[in-house]
Design a protein around this motif. Sequence first.
Motif, PDB file in Angstrom:
ATOM      1  N   ALA A   1       0.848  -1.192   0.000  1.00 43.15           N
ATOM      2  CA  ALA A   1       0.000   0.000   0.000  1.00 43.15           C
ATOM      3  C   ALA A   1       0.886   1.246   0.000  1.00 43.15           C
ATOM      4  O   ALA A   1       2.109   1.159   0.175  1.00 43.15           O
ATOM      5  CB  ALA A   1      -0.918  -0.006   1.221  1.00 43.15           C
ATOM      6  N   ARG A   2       0.259   2.393  -0.183  1.00 41.11           N
ATOM      7  CA  ARG A   2       0.980   3.672  -0.157  1.00 41.11           C
ATOM      8  C   ARG A   2       0.148   4.690   0.617  1.00 41.11           C
ATOM      9  O   ARG A   2      -1.043   4.862   0.354  1.00 41.11           O
ATOM     10  CB  ARG A   2       1.244   4.179  -1.576  1.00 41.11           C
ATOM     11  N   LEU A   3       0.791   5.350   1.574  1.00 42.33           N
ATOM     12  CA  LEU A   3       0.156   6.379   2.393  1.00 42.33           C
ATOM     13  C   LEU A   3       0.585   7.745   1.878  1.00 42.33           C
ATOM     14  O   LEU A   3       1.778   8.046   1.806  1.00 42.33           O
ATOM     15  CB  LEU A   3       0.582   6.208   3.855  1.00 42.33           C
ATOM     16  N   HIS A   4      -0.392   8.561   1.518  1.00 41.11           N
ATOM     17  CA  HIS A   4      -0.112   9.889   0.968  1.00 41.11           C
ATOM     18  C   HIS A   4      -0.100  10.947   2.076  1.00 41.11           C
ATOM     19  O   HIS A   4      -0.846  10.864   3.054  1.00 41.11           O
ATOM     20  CB  HIS A   4      -1.156  10.246  -0.090  1.00 41.11           C
ATOM     21  N   GLY A   5       0.767  11.940   1.881  1.00 46.27           N
ATOM     22  CA  GLY A   5       0.843  13.057   2.815  1.00 46.27           C
ATOM     23  C   GLY A   5       1.728  12.792   4.022  1.00 46.27           C
ATOM     24  O   GLY A   5       1.636  13.502   5.024  1.00 46.27           O
ATOM     25  N   TRP A   6       2.621  11.793   3.939  1.00 48.21           N
ATOM     26  CA  TRP A   6       3.490  11.432   5.053  1.00 48.21           C
ATOM     27  C   TRP A   6       4.906  11.143   4.567  1.00 48.21           C
ATOM     28  O   TRP A   6       5.124  10.777   3.412  1.00 48.21           O
ATOM     29  CB  TRP A   6       2.975  10.170   5.755  1.00 48.21           C
ATOM     30  N   ARG A   7       5.868  11.292   5.492  1.00 47.82           N
ATOM     31  CA  ARG A   7       7.226  10.782   5.376  1.00 47.82           C
ATOM     32  C   ARG A   7       7.538  10.005   6.650  1.00 47.82           C
ATOM     33  O   ARG A   7       6.700   9.970   7.555  1.00 47.82           O
ATOM     34  CB  ARG A   7       8.247  11.927   5.221  1.00 47.82           C
TER      35      ARG A   7
END
Length: 196
Positions: free
Chosen positions: A26-32
């Motif tokens: 999966a990929r989480l947007h808006g994070w590092r």
Amino acid sequence: MRDPYFFGYGSLVNTKSHAYPDPRPARLHGWRRAWVATPRFGVVLLTGVPAPGHSIQGLIAAVPGADWAALDAREGGYARIATENTVDHNHPDPLDIAVYAVAPENQRRRGEQMILLSYLDVVVQGFHEVFGTAGVESFFETTDGWDTPILDDRANPIYPRHQALSTEQTALVDAHLTRLSAWVKPRDEAALPPGF
């Protein structure tokens, strides 16, 4: 009621470190990611930090019966946060997904705390097995705080969920740390943190 899911971006990407069902990339947007000091354990933890315009790869997996107790205990230095539909995944259904992150008020100025190499190894092994060498490179590129000293505890691991790495995986970790000019301290030269 459908089971909720978590999004893991560190050691939870490594399915050898847990048995949660239905793991999916999966990929989480808006994070590092960032290495941060916390009051817990006296070592540095990997956390997600909000970062508009950025995204990080990871793994989602189900939490059967919404029984968060064991996972909350494992992630005891973190707060569980709803992701609010910012995760891309290949599950056919919409999901309620939470992510664990160290709350800003629990982050401390780094002192003598170090990253455990045995912990980093588990993270990199997970990324290698799920995303390949490109995923390992992306992990290093989307993580901040590599100026933090790293305790080389490979020979006698402190991290309780440590894993044996393949020769290729060990070489990947070491090559990226060399590229980043990371400071790796031998265990016999460092003050040891309290039990993890």
